[in-house]
Design a protein around this motif. Structure first.
Motif, PDB file in Angstrom:
ATOM      1  N   TYR A 177     -29.487  16.440 -64.467  1.00 13.78           N
ATOM      2  CA  TYR A 177     -28.867  16.612 -63.353  1.00 13.78           C
ATOM      3  C   TYR A 177     -27.345  16.457 -63.954  1.00 13.78           C
ATOM      4  O   TYR A 177     -27.081  15.280 -64.315  1.00 13.78           O
ATOM      5  CB  TYR A 177     -28.909  15.941 -62.108  1.00 13.78           C
ATOM      6  N   THR A 184     -22.261  19.540 -58.120  1.00 26.30           N
ATOM      7  CA  THR A 184     -23.017  20.710 -57.292  1.00 26.30           C
ATOM      8  C   THR A 184     -21.853  21.918 -57.422  1.00 26.30           C
ATOM      9  O   THR A 184     -20.529  21.450 -57.698  1.00 26.30           O
ATOM     10  CB  THR A 184     -23.323  20.561 -55.871  1.00 26.30           C
ATOM     11  N   ARG A 239     -18.552  16.711 -58.000  1.00 21.96           N
ATOM     12  CA  ARG A 239     -19.334  15.676 -58.542  1.00 21.96           C
ATOM     13  C   ARG A 239     -19.998  15.011 -57.234  1.00 21.96           C
ATOM     14  O   ARG A 239     -19.162  14.434 -56.549  1.00 21.96           O
ATOM     15  CB  ARG A 239     -18.507  14.539 -59.547  1.00 21.96           C
ATOM     16  N   ASP A 261     -24.199  13.703 -55.761  1.00 22.73           N
ATOM     17  CA  ASP A 261     -25.636  13.720 -56.042  1.00 22.73           C
ATOM     18  C   ASP A 261     -26.335  15.107 -55.609  1.00 22.73           C
ATOM     19  O   ASP A 261     -25.684  15.786 -54.969  1.00 22.73           O
ATOM     20  CB  ASP A 261     -26.343  12.392 -54.839  1.00 22.73           C
ATOM     21  N   ALA A 262     -27.509  15.065 -56.202  1.00 26.13           N
ATOM     22  CA  ALA A 262     -28.221  16.344 -56.264  1.00 26.13           C
ATOM     23  C   ALA A 262     -28.915  16.610 -54.712  1.00 26.13           C
ATOM     24  O   ALA A 262     -29.074  15.367 -54.199  1.00 26.13           O
ATOM     25  CB  ALA A 262     -29.378  16.781 -57.336  1.00 26.13           C
ATOM     26  N   ARG A 296     -24.253  28.374 -53.315  1.00 26.49           N
ATOM     27  CA  ARG A 296     -24.316  26.829 -53.901  1.00 26.49           C
ATOM     28  C   ARG A 296     -25.606  26.562 -54.616  1.00 26.49           C
ATOM     29  O   ARG A 296     -26.739  26.766 -54.008  1.00 26.49           O
ATOM     30  CB  ARG A 296     -23.855  26.043 -52.773  1.00 26.49           C
ATOM     31  N   ARG A 297     -25.426  25.875 -55.821  1.00 20.05           N
ATOM     32  CA  ARG A 297     -26.549  25.292 -56.370  1.00 20.05           C
ATOM     33  C   ARG A 297     -26.069  24.209 -57.324  1.00 20.05           C
ATOM     34  O   ARG A 297     -25.161  24.027 -57.787  1.00 20.05           O
ATOM     35  CB  ARG A 297     -27.133  26.469 -57.522  1.00 20.05           C
ATOM     36  N   ASP A 298     -27.223  23.228 -57.205  1.00 19.17           N
ATOM     37  CA  ASP A 298     -26.865  21.964 -58.201  1.00 19.17           C
ATOM     38  C   ASP A 298     -27.110  22.596 -59.724  1.00 19.17           C
ATOM     39  O   ASP A 298     -27.916  23.271 -60.168  1.00 19.17           O
ATOM     40  CB  ASP A 298     -27.824  21.114 -57.921  1.00 19.17           C
ATOM     41  N   TYR A 344     -28.159  21.973 -63.660  1.00 18.09           N
ATOM     42  CA  TYR A 344     -28.962  21.110 -64.563  1.00 18.09           C
ATOM     43  C   TYR A 344     -28.652  21.851 -66.080  1.00 18.09           C
ATOM     44  O   TYR A 344     -28.618  22.824 -66.139  1.00 18.09           O
ATOM     45  CB  TYR A 344     -30.163  21.212 -64.215  1.00 18.09           C
TER      46      TYR A 344
END
Length: 267
Positions: free
Chosen positions: A36, A40, A85, A87-88, A142-144, A146
């Motif tokens: 990760y 996000t 920045r 948390d996922a 929206r997407r986290d 990786y």
């Protein structure tokens, strides 16, 4: 991973082989050790002619723990990315009669262009608000984010199954190279398979495809990760005696070579 599995299964001879090939492709891409990124990402393509389009076609606005990127989408459109920045696993509220634009509301606050600024005290350039306000809520995705380590020792193939694109080299989007490298993969893979006359030669062709592609994709994966990590700490780095000025100088000197490497296709 699903794309890699279904693509592999498409060349199978029967259901059993299809399942085996799909499993192998997922295992290979899974070995990339997804990391990760810490960001996000909100993104959209908006129907809007930017106020500064005649002078600037690509720009980055930097702040503490976040940055806003915009690029000319052609045809009086702008594509933008807002990376924050955190948390996922974060999820935005669904629109309601009371609050019909929850994602847009958050972004306008995160990139606040009026005093006292955002939660960190940063007052953002008006341009971020210009693009955000030109974007309908339903167009904001929206997407986290990786990425992963290069698969130098693991390889991209097992037997007659191989992976390409994000399954082989997941990377941060800030260099705009994810789709570009997938395209280069596809071309190189097709050229290596073009000369195959017997199925026993497929494994060798896939190994050649990997060996020709891995140096370039590895360099770009590392550059994309470093670029993203350094962007949000750029101001902090500039305050370090000697290190900051040296980093800025080296960035300015090397940028023409880096851009030439990135945007010159290598098939």
């Amino acid at each position: 991973d699903g794309a890699a599995a279904s693509g592999a299964a498409g060349g199978a001879l029967n259901e059993a082989e299809s399942r085996k090939m799909a499993k192998e492709s997922v295992l290979m891409s899974g070995s990339a050790n997804r990391r990760y990124s810490g960001f996000t990402c909100y993104a959209a393509l908006c129907e809007h002619k930017a106020s500064n389009i005649e002078e600037v076609s690509y720009q980055i606005l930097l702040g503490k723990d976040k940055y806003f990127v915009s690029t000319d989408g052609g045809g009086e459109r702008q594509q933008w990315f807002a990376l924050i920045r955190e948390d996922a696993g974060g999820v935005d509220p669904e629109p309601t009669d009371v609050e019909q634009e929850p994602k847009l509301k958050r972004l306008l606050n995160e990139f606040n262009n009026a005093e006292p600024g955002d939660a960190n005290g940063d007052v953002w350039d008006d341009f971020a608000h210009e693009l955000l306000k030109a974007t309908p809520e339903e167009n904001i995705k929206r997407r986290d984010l990786y990425d992963g380590a290069p698969l130098i020792s693991q390889g991209w193939s097992r037997g007659q199954v191989c992976i390409c694109g994000d399954a082989a080299h997941p990377m941060m989007p800030n260099l705009g190279q994810g789709g570009c490298q997938a395209t280069e993969d596809g071309y190189r893979l097709s050229k290596e398979l073009e000369g195959v006359k017997n199925t026993k030669d497929i494994e060798g062709a896939l190994q050649t495809y990997f060996s020709k592609r891995i140096p370039r994709t590895t360099a770009i994966q590392i550059a994309a990760q470093l670029g993203s990590d350094l962007l949000v700490d750029f101001d902090k780095m500039m305050t370090i005696p000697l290190v900051g000025p040296f980093f800025l100088f080296m960035t300015q000197v090397s940028m023409p070579f880096i851009l030439r490497f990135l945007y010159t296709p290598e098939f």
